[in-house]
Write an enzyme that holds these catalytic residues in place. Structure first.
Site, short mmCIF file in Angstrom:
data_model
loop_
_atom_site.label_atom_id
_atom_site.label_comp_id
_atom_site.label_asym_id
_atom_site.label_seq_id
_atom_site.Cartn_x
_atom_site.Cartn_y
_atom_site.Cartn_z
N SER A 22 86.16 53.37 54.72
CA SER A 22 85.98 53.65 55.61
C SER A 22 85.80 52.93 57.16
CB SER A 22 86.22 54.95 56.29
OG SER A 22 86.44 54.83 57.32
N HIS A 81 89.47 50.79 53.94
CA HIS A 81 90.73 52.07 54.76
C HIS A 81 90.72 52.36 56.48
CE1 HIS A 81 91.63 56.25 53.61
NE2 HIS A 81 91.24 56.84 54.68
N ASP A 105 91.19 54.15 59.89
CA ASP A 105 91.52 55.46 59.99
C ASP A 105 92.40 55.26 61.26
OD1 ASP A 105 91.07 57.86 58.05
OD2 ASP A 105 88.45 56.36 57.43
N MET A 137 93.76 56.64 64.76
CA MET A 137 94.21 58.31 65.58
C MET A 137 94.44 58.20 66.77
SD MET A 137 90.59 60.24 63.95
CE MET A 137 89.89 59.50 62.14
N HIS A 166 95.59 54.10 56.86
CA HIS A 166 96.15 56.01 56.45
C HIS A 166 96.10 56.28 57.96
CE1 HIS A 166 93.91 59.63 55.96
NE2 HIS A 166 95.63 59.69 56.81
N MET A 172 97.16 58.38 61.08
CA MET A 172 97.31 60.11 61.25
C MET A 172 98.04 59.80 62.79
SD MET A 172 93.17 61.18 60.12
CE MET A 172 92.48 59.08 59.87
N MET A 224 93.20 64.94 51.40
CA MET A 224 92.08 65.38 52.70
C MET A 224 91.57 65.93 52.03
SD MET A 224 92.72 63.12 54.53
CE MET A 224 91.72 63.30 55.96
N GLY A 283 90.72 64.14 61.39
CA GLY A 283 90.30 63.19 63.21
C GLY A 283 89.00 62.77 63.06
N GLY A 332 81.77 62.24 59.20
CA GLY A 332 80.93 62.72 58.69
C GLY A 332 81.40 64.29 58.58
N ASP A 335 90.17 61.68 50.04
CA ASP A 335 89.16 61.58 51.57
C ASP A 335 88.69 62.58 52.40
OD1 ASP A 335 88.60 59.86 53.63
OD2 ASP A 335 90.86 59.50 54.27
N GLY A 336 86.97 62.19 52.36
CA GLY A 336 86.53 62.98 53.38
C GLY A 336 85.11 63.62 52.69
N GLY A 337 83.97 62.86 53.27
CA GLY A 337 83.01 63.51 52.35
C GLY A 337 82.55 63.25 51.10
N GLY A 355 83.03 56.86 53.73
CA GLY A 355 82.60 55.96 55.26
C GLY A 355 81.51 56.78 56.00
N SER A 356 81.37 57.59 56.22
CA SER A 356 79.54 57.49 56.70
C SER A 356 78.61 57.25 55.96
CB SER A 356 79.48 58.84 57.76
OG SER A 356 79.84 60.03 57.39
#
Length: 338
Positions: free
Chosen positions: A22, A47, A49, A51, A80, A82, A151, A156, A159, A190-192, A212-213
């Site tokens: 991401s 990826h 994102d 938004m 993705h 959103m 998710m 949104g 991190g 997706d996420g963390g 990602g982060s």
């Protein structure tokens, strides 16, 4: 065309897990550099994102930015969306060069027509769901799903911390939504996702880890981090889902049959009709004195689909071989991409 039979092929690596990088937490002032760096450091996909500031409380980029980035890499683009009205803007994202498009099941717009349009364009179609949304919300659309994205943070912002309870509750069950696919059908998380959570995700059968982060920390060796996360996910799958045996490489191919060319083409057509990509190569397994039509041809297919293909097409394979052994079915051909 009637839509894809699988999500985009992975770009590299011999293992099972794939890393979709991401760029949400990259330098948004230099996304072209971020994309080329991710490719250079070993990403399997990019990826994206998207938004809109309405569906989620943040604003990122849109189709014009994606179209500009498309020229910078050959990696697959996983978009993705959103956003509130993905159907309204879908053609722009298709034109921008997205290889897969995932929308949210929580939108107020009719979902089925959007998924149908994505697949009609030859792209992979996906549905994502927020942590509090039940998987049952995806059931009405399972016949159109190439991707189920779970998710494990609130969408949104990047991190956030990985919601392990959500992962355990949904990831394994999500596999049932694509279980009838002979090939493809992917579960994304997706996420963390990072080195602390990759093994758990892999052990829950995830195919694609959106990372990602953790990759964009200043001074961090991105290539090493990608290799580590991929390896940990594969290890989780090996010991939690595969009885300690290494997983079949996602890009591995096996020789399913060796047949005369006309018979090989007939078998290829039948298997591809069920959504599994097939390659034909002149066989080196046997000597021959005839032309291309008489000499033996190898029928290759993804090793990950071998069991399902055998169950459905063994009888046809035997019939085309005249009731004799259909060649060297099951011989590994090593890593390859279909």
């Amino acid at each position: 065309m009637t839509g894809p039979k699988a999500a985009p092929a992975a770009a590299s690596g011999r293992g099972r897990a794939r890393i979709a990088v991401s760029i949400l937490d990259a330098d948004l002032g230099n996304l072209a550099r971020a994309v080329t760096k991710a490719e250079r450091e070993g990403a399997d996909r990019i990826h994206l994102d998207v938004m809109d500031g309405h569906f989620v409380p943040n604003l990122t980029f849109g189709p014009k930015t994606i179209k500009a980035l498309r020229r910078r890499t050959r990696l697959p683009f996983d978009a993705h969306l959103m956003i509130d009205e993905p159907g309204r803007y879908l053609d722009e994202y298709l034109d921008a060069g997205c290889d897969s498009i995932t929308i949210h099941v929580e939108i107020d717009e009719p979902i089925r027509p959007i998924l149908e349009r994505i697949r009609a364009a030859g792209r992979a179609a996906g549905l994502s769901l927020r942590p509090k949304t039940s998987l049952t919300a995806l059931e009405p659309f399972r016949d159109l799903l190439d991707i189920v994205m779970v998710m494990t943070v609130e969408p949104g912002f990047g991190g956030q911390s990985f919601m392990a309870d959500v992962a355990r509750a949904k990831l394994l069950s999500a596999r049932g939504l694509v279980a009838d696919r002979l090939y493809g059908g992917e579960i994304h998380v997706d996420g963390g996702v990072n080195r602390e959570t990759a093994e758990l995700a892999g052990g829950l059968g995830v195919d694609i880890l959106v990372v990602g982060s953790t990759l964009w920390v200043p001074g961090r060796d991105m290539a090493r981090e990608i290799r580590l996360i991929r390896a940990l996910a594969d290890e989780g799958f090996q010991f939690q889902r595969n009885d300690g045996k290494p997983a079949i490489p996602r890009d591995g191919m096996i020789t399913f049959a060796t047949l005369p060319r006309a018979a090989a083409r007939q078998l290829q057509s039948a298997i591809e009709g069920a959504g599994v990509p097939v390659l034909l190569f002149r066989s080196r397994a046997e000597a021959d004195d005839g032309g291309d039509e008489e000499r033996p041809w190898d029928v290759l297919l993804p090793a990950s689909s071998e069991a399902a293909v055998r169950a459905r097409f063994d009888a046809l394979r035997s019939e085309l071989s005249g009731g004799e052994s259909p060649g060297t079915g099951g011989r590994s051909s090593g890593p390859a991409t279909a």
